[in-house]
Design a protein around this motif. Structure first.
Motif, PDB file in Angstrom:
ATOM      1  N   GLY A  19    -124.467   9.327 -28.444  1.00  0.00           N
ATOM      2  CA  GLY A  19    -124.023   9.586 -27.007  1.00  0.00           C
ATOM      3  C   GLY A  19    -124.334  11.100 -26.755  1.00  0.00           C
ATOM      4  N   TYR A  20    -124.520  12.001 -27.532  1.00  0.00           N
ATOM      5  CA  TYR A  20    -124.905  13.244 -27.244  1.00  0.00           C
ATOM      6  C   TYR A  20    -126.385  13.504 -27.101  1.00  0.00           C
ATOM      7  CZ  TYR A  20    -120.065  14.466 -28.600  1.00  0.00           C
ATOM      8  OH  TYR A  20    -118.650  14.571 -28.708  1.00  0.00           O
ATOM      9  N   TYR A  21    -127.191  12.430 -27.196  1.00  0.00           N
ATOM     10  CA  TYR A  21    -128.693  12.660 -27.396  1.00  0.00           C
ATOM     11  C   TYR A  21    -129.253  11.690 -26.517  1.00  0.00           C
ATOM     12  CZ  TYR A  21    -127.983  14.680 -31.843  1.00  0.00           C
ATOM     13  OH  TYR A  21    -127.264  15.691 -32.952  1.00  0.00           O
ATOM     14  N   GLU A  22    -130.251  12.687 -25.845  1.00  0.00           N
ATOM     15  CA  GLU A  22    -131.348  11.977 -24.912  1.00  0.00           C
ATOM     16  C   GLU A  22    -132.167  11.219 -26.140  1.00  0.00           C
ATOM     17  OE1 GLU A  22    -133.883  14.950 -23.283  1.00  0.00           O
ATOM     18  OE2 GLU A  22    -135.418  13.665 -22.602  1.00  0.00           O
ATOM     19  N   ILE A  23    -132.651   9.815 -25.749  1.00  0.00           N
ATOM     20  CA  ILE A  23    -133.451   9.186 -26.497  1.00  0.00           C
ATOM     21  C   ILE A  23    -134.882   8.687 -25.819  1.00  0.00           C
ATOM     22  CG2 ILE A  23    -133.739   7.102 -27.676  1.00  0.00           C
ATOM     23  CD1 ILE A  23    -131.630   8.748 -28.801  1.00  0.00           C
ATOM     24  N   GLY A  24    -136.114   8.926 -26.640  1.00  0.00           N
ATOM     25  CA  GLY A  24    -137.299   8.592 -26.146  1.00  0.00           C
ATOM     26  C   GLY A  24    -137.812   7.325 -26.826  1.00  0.00           C
ATOM     27  N   TRP A  25    -138.603   6.795 -26.376  1.00  0.00           N
ATOM     28  CA  TRP A  25    -139.417   5.647 -27.066  1.00  0.00           C
ATOM     29  C   TRP A  25    -140.713   6.006 -26.738  1.00  0.00           C
ATOM     30  CZ3 TRP A  25    -138.275   1.474 -30.149  1.00  0.00           C
ATOM     31  CH2 TRP A  25    -136.969   1.125 -30.206  1.00  0.00           C
ATOM     32  N   PHE A  26    -141.513   5.868 -27.846  1.00  0.00           N
ATOM     33  CA  PHE A  26    -142.989   6.171 -27.877  1.00  0.00           C
ATOM     34  C   PHE A  26    -143.755   5.246 -28.602  1.00  0.00           C
ATOM     35  CE2 PHE A  26    -142.361  10.866 -26.996  1.00  0.00           C
ATOM     36  CZ  PHE A  26    -141.100  10.959 -27.143  1.00  0.00           C
ATOM     37  N   ARG A  27    -145.009   5.204 -28.668  1.00  0.00           N
ATOM     38  CA  ARG A  27    -146.020   4.043 -29.272  1.00  0.00           C
ATOM     39  C   ARG A  27    -147.171   4.776 -29.717  1.00  0.00           C
ATOM     40  NH1 ARG A  27    -147.198   0.067 -24.214  1.00  0.00           N
ATOM     41  NH2 ARG A  27    -148.757   1.528 -23.043  1.00  0.00           N
ATOM     42  N   GLN A  28    -147.601   4.254 -30.530  1.00  0.00           N
ATOM     43  CA  GLN A  28    -148.849   4.859 -31.029  1.00  0.00           C
ATOM     44  C   GLN A  28    -149.917   3.660 -31.551  1.00  0.00           C
ATOM     45  OE1 GLN A  28    -149.151   7.943 -34.112  1.00  0.00           O
ATOM     46  NE2 GLN A  28    -151.076   8.378 -33.506  1.00  0.00           N
ATOM     47  N   ILE A  44    -134.422   7.903 -21.702  1.00  0.00           N
ATOM     48  CA  ILE A  44    -132.901   7.659 -21.335  1.00  0.00           C
ATOM     49  C   ILE A  44    -131.921   8.719 -21.462  1.00  0.00           C
ATOM     50  CG2 ILE A  44    -132.099   6.409 -23.133  1.00  0.00           C
ATOM     51  CD1 ILE A  44    -130.831   4.323 -21.120  1.00  0.00           C
ATOM     52  N   SER A  45    -131.166   8.902 -20.542  1.00  0.00           N
ATOM     53  CA  SER A  45    -130.195  10.285 -20.839  1.00  0.00           C
ATOM     54  C   SER A  45    -128.965   9.755 -21.524  1.00  0.00           C
ATOM     55  CB  SER A  45    -129.767  10.645 -19.152  1.00  0.00           C
ATOM     56  OG  SER A  45    -129.124   9.731 -18.701  1.00  0.00           O
ATOM     57  N   ARG A  46    -128.294  10.851 -21.894  1.00  0.00           N
ATOM     58  CA  ARG A  46    -127.206  10.605 -22.655  1.00  0.00           C
ATOM     59  C   ARG A  46    -126.212   9.387 -22.076  1.00  0.00           C
ATOM     60  NH1 ARG A  46    -124.503  16.440 -23.507  1.00  0.00           N
ATOM     61  NH2 ARG A  46    -122.735  15.125 -24.018  1.00  0.00           N
ATOM     62  N   SER A  47    -125.934   9.290 -20.777  1.00  0.00           N
ATOM     63  CA  SER A  47    -125.087   8.402 -20.134  1.00  0.00           C
ATOM     64  C   SER A  47    -125.814   7.188 -19.729  1.00  0.00           C
ATOM     65  CB  SER A  47    -124.312   8.902 -19.115  1.00  0.00           C
ATOM     66  OG  SER A  47    -125.510   8.820 -17.936  1.00  0.00           O
ATOM     67  N   THR A  81    -137.767  -2.046 -19.861  1.00  0.00           N
ATOM     68  CA  THR A  81    -136.230  -1.512 -19.207  1.00  0.00           C
ATOM     69  C   THR A  81    -135.764  -0.854 -20.595  1.00  0.00           C
ATOM     70  OG1 THR A  81    -136.433  -3.301 -17.685  1.00  0.00           O
ATOM     71  CG2 THR A  81    -134.332  -2.090 -18.341  1.00  0.00           C
ATOM     72  N   ILE A  82    -135.495   0.476 -20.388  1.00  0.00           N
ATOM     73  CA  ILE A  82    -134.647   1.061 -21.454  1.00  0.00           C
ATOM     74  C   ILE A  82    -133.280   1.021 -21.067  1.00  0.00           C
ATOM     75  CG2 ILE A  82    -135.131   3.496 -20.417  1.00  0.00           C
ATOM     76  CD1 ILE A  82    -135.263   4.262 -23.247  1.00  0.00           C
ATOM     77  N   THR A  83    -132.426   0.619 -22.082  1.00  0.00           N
ATOM     78  CA  THR A  83    -130.785   0.754 -21.941  1.00  0.00           C
ATOM     79  C   THR A  83    -130.368   1.259 -23.230  1.00  0.00           C
ATOM     80  OG1 THR A  83    -130.467  -1.342 -22.707  1.00  0.00           O
ATOM     81  CG2 THR A  83    -130.766  -1.113 -20.173  1.00  0.00           C
ATOM     82  N   ARG A  84    -128.832   1.541 -23.007  1.00  0.00           N
ATOM     83  CA  ARG A  84    -128.193   2.094 -24.182  1.00  0.00           C
ATOM     84  C   ARG A  84    -126.834   1.572 -24.171  1.00  0.00           C
ATOM     85  NH1 ARG A  84    -129.041   7.977 -24.379  1.00  0.00           N
ATOM     86  NH2 ARG A  84    -127.504   8.006 -25.987  1.00  0.00           N
ATOM     87  N   ASP A  85    -126.302   1.428 -25.404  1.00  0.00           N
ATOM     88  CA  ASP A  85    -124.820   1.017 -25.482  1.00  0.00           C
ATOM     89  C   ASP A  85    -124.486   2.134 -26.536  1.00  0.00           C
ATOM     90  OD1 ASP A  85    -122.218  -0.059 -26.287  1.00  0.00           O
ATOM     91  OD2 ASP A  85    -123.014  -1.961 -26.205  1.00  0.00           O
ATOM     92  N   ASN A  86    -123.703   3.062 -25.946  1.00  0.00           N
ATOM     93  CA  ASN A  86    -123.300   4.354 -26.957  1.00  0.00           C
ATOM     94  C   ASN A  86    -122.255   3.764 -27.781  1.00  0.00           C
ATOM     95  OD1 ASN A  86    -125.111   5.983 -25.937  1.00  0.00           O
ATOM     96  ND2 ASN A  86    -123.876   6.840 -24.270  1.00  0.00           N
ATOM     97  N   ALA A  87    -121.476   2.791 -27.526  1.00  0.00           N
ATOM     98  CA  ALA A  87    -120.449   2.377 -28.407  1.00  0.00           C
ATOM     99  C   ALA A  87    -120.847   1.640 -29.713  1.00  0.00           C
ATOM    100  CB  ALA A  87    -119.517   1.543 -27.548  1.00  0.00           C
ATOM    101  N   LYS A  88    -121.926   1.086 -29.461  1.00  0.00           N
ATOM    102  CA  LYS A  88    -122.850   0.429 -30.309  1.00  0.00           C
ATOM    103  C   LYS A  88    -123.733   1.396 -31.280  1.00  0.00           C
ATOM    104  CE  LYS A  88    -122.155  -4.252 -28.797  1.00  0.00           C
ATOM    105  NZ  LYS A  88    -122.876  -5.565 -28.614  1.00  0.00           N
TER     106      LYS A  88
END
Length: 125
Positions: A30-39, A51-54, A69-76
């Protein structure tokens, strides 16, 4: 120690879908911005989405807008990338990466300090 583990890749036909997961351990995502990349083979690594922290702010590279679509579940402690309407040109190793950011925002590009090992996505008939 920060650790990211991607999963969910595989072989899929054009037009198919996958759900990629990025699970974090050793820190609170939850404290981190996350990015997806590909090569892709023979190509430079490119940023796909972030995706931002929240989860309130997201960004996508033009080639995947409307399909990913990028999503996050900080609880998980997990970030997801839903990839739909896949095309052969989406074939690549997909990586997630984490970057600490005090603001609730995400920016495509820049330095990400922690990376996962990647998951292969192959789109082929």
């Amino acid at each position: 120690q920060l650790q990211l583990v991607e999963s969910g890749g595989g072989l899929v036909q054009p037009g198919g879908s996958l759900r990629l997961s990025c699970a974090a351990s050793g820190f609170s995502l939850g404290y981190y911005e996350i990015g997806w990349f590909r090569q892709a083979p023979g190509k430079e690594r490119e940023g796909v989405s972030c995706i931002s922290r929240s989860g309130g702010s997201t960004n996508y590279v033009d080639s995947v807008k409307g399909r990913f679509t990028i999503t996050r579940d900080n609880a998980k402690n997990t970030v997801y990338l839903q990839v739909n309407s896949l095309k052969p040109e989406d074939t690549a190793v997909y990586y997630c990466a984490a970057r600490y950011r005090s603001q609730d925002m995400c920016v495509m590009g820049g330095f990400f300090g922690s990376w996962g090992q990647g998951t292969q996505v192959t789109v082929s008939s």
